[in-house]
Design a protein around this motif. Structure first.
Motif, PDB file in Angstrom:
ATOM      1  N   UNK B  35       0.839  -1.204   0.000  1.00  0.00           N
ATOM      2  CA  UNK B  35       0.000   0.000   0.000  1.00  0.00           C
ATOM      3  C   UNK B  35       0.876   1.256   0.000  1.00  0.00           C
ATOM      4  N   UNK B  37       3.690   1.577  -1.470  1.00  0.00           N
ATOM      5  CA  UNK B  37       4.152   1.753  -2.857  1.00  0.00           C
ATOM      6  C   UNK B  37       3.018   2.292  -3.726  1.00  0.00           C
ATOM      7  N   UNK B  38       1.809   1.760  -3.526  1.00  0.00           N
ATOM      8  CA  UNK B  38       0.672   2.225  -4.333  1.00  0.00           C
ATOM      9  C   UNK B  38       0.389   3.702  -4.057  1.00  0.00           C
ATOM     10  N   UNK B  41       3.056   5.712  -5.716  1.00  0.00           N
ATOM     11  CA  UNK B  41       2.880   5.672  -7.175  1.00  0.00           C
ATOM     12  C   UNK B  41       1.767   6.617  -7.622  1.00  0.00           C
ATOM     13  N   UNK B  42       0.688   6.685  -6.822  1.00  0.00           N
ATOM     14  CA  UNK B  42      -0.416   7.583  -7.182  1.00  0.00           C
ATOM     15  C   UNK B  42       0.061   9.037  -7.174  1.00  0.00           C
TER      16      UNK B  42
END
Lengths: 112, 194
Positions: B35, B37-38, B41-42
């Motif tokens: 999460x 990383x996500x 990334x967003x």
């Protein structure tokens, strides 16, 4: 108040969950784990080997001296010296035991 | 922390990590990296930068663990650090980078022998990723935190440093935008998806 995503079926939620989270590369994850562990894991205890050996030598000398006092001196004189020698032997022995067994590794977390 | 409540798995892990146990440290990284990383990334829209953000954030979090207030969850605190680190990175980049035309999507897991189902699932994921990429970064982030990360509104407020009403509004708007984006991408199939 804090509101959790509702448990009622929500197609948008289901769609998003089917997509799942993005994952970093396995190489990156392994490298990050290694870096964190290397930086923040507690170093293994380095035994105070020199101090421990010196303490044990002193303990041996004191113990032998206590034995000699008990064996050689008459009861009246030996009875005065023996309690303090016994206390010294027990005190030093206890200290050595604490050094060897009760020390915990020091973590480096949250110290910088 | 409630005196009568048994310590959570997080508390136990944090305690063990605090004692410098390597397994606990590794488990904390494993548990929260996806999460984190996500989220990164967003914000930064680039896999390489996102990995850099996650690395910085984890190191910052562990270095400052002494300042962690147990009133909040460790994950909330960590994701806030990830979000702030990602914002700093994005500002340092100056101009936002262009989003990739086909955003990276995880490989779909084929759970049955039905090849068509796998193809359909892969297509769904591809279009969902495209629709998410059309959303403003903050809106996609709120959807991710709420629906994928299972973070409550209060937790999202703490992570993004926003008020409850603002997060609720943003969540509602993001849902509508995502539905609109999916409708635009898949005019006929949209009704089967949602």
């Amino acid at each position: 108040m804090s509101q959790r995503p509702s448990s009622a079926p929500d197609p948008l939620k289901a769609l998003l969950q089917a997509q799942g989270l993005q994952q970093p590369s396995a190489t990156f994850t392994a490298a990050l784990t290694r870096q964190v562990v290397a930086r923040y894991a507690a170093a293994p205890i380095a035994p105070y080997s020199a101090g421990t050996w010196l303490g044990k030598a002193i303990l041996l000398v004191l113990g032998s001296f206590l034995g000699l006092v008990m064996y050689l001196l008459p009861l009246a004189k030996g009875g005065v010296l023996a309690p303090s020698l016994t206390a010294a032997v027990l005190g030093l022995g206890g200290m050595l035991w604490v050094f060897e067994h009760a020390r915990r590794p020091q973590s480096k977390l949250g110290t910088s | 922390m409630d005196f009568f409540q048994p310590p959570s798995a997080d508390d136990l892990l944090l305690r063990q990590a605090g004692q410098g146990q390597p397994q606990a440290l590794a488990q904390l990284v494993q548990r929260y990296q996806a999460l984190a990383y996500t989220v990164a990334l967003r914000v930064v829209s680039n896999a390489e930068d996102a990995e850099e953000v996650v690395q910085d954030a984890f190191l910052k979090a562990f270095a400052a663990l002494g300042q962690f207030q147990r009133a909040a969850k460790f994950s909330t605190w960590l994701y806030r650090i990830v979000y702030n680190t990602a914002l700093t990175k994005k500002r340092a980049q100056g101009r936002p980078r262009e989003l990739p035309l086909t955003p990276a999507t995880p490989e779909p897991a084929v759970t049955s022998g039905d090849g068509w189902a796998a193809v359909r699932q892969a297509d769904q994921q591809k279009y969902l990723a495209l629709a998410l990429a059309r959303l403003p970064a903050d809106d996609a982030l709120v959807l991710t935190l709420h629906y994928l990360g299972e973070q409550s509104i209060a937790e999202i407020c703490a992570i993004l440093g926003k008020k409850t009403s603002a997060v609720k509004m943003q969540l509602l708007r993001s849902r509508q935008q995502l539905e609109a984006a999916l409708l635009q991408l898949l005019p006929t199939e949209h009704q089967h998806l949602l």
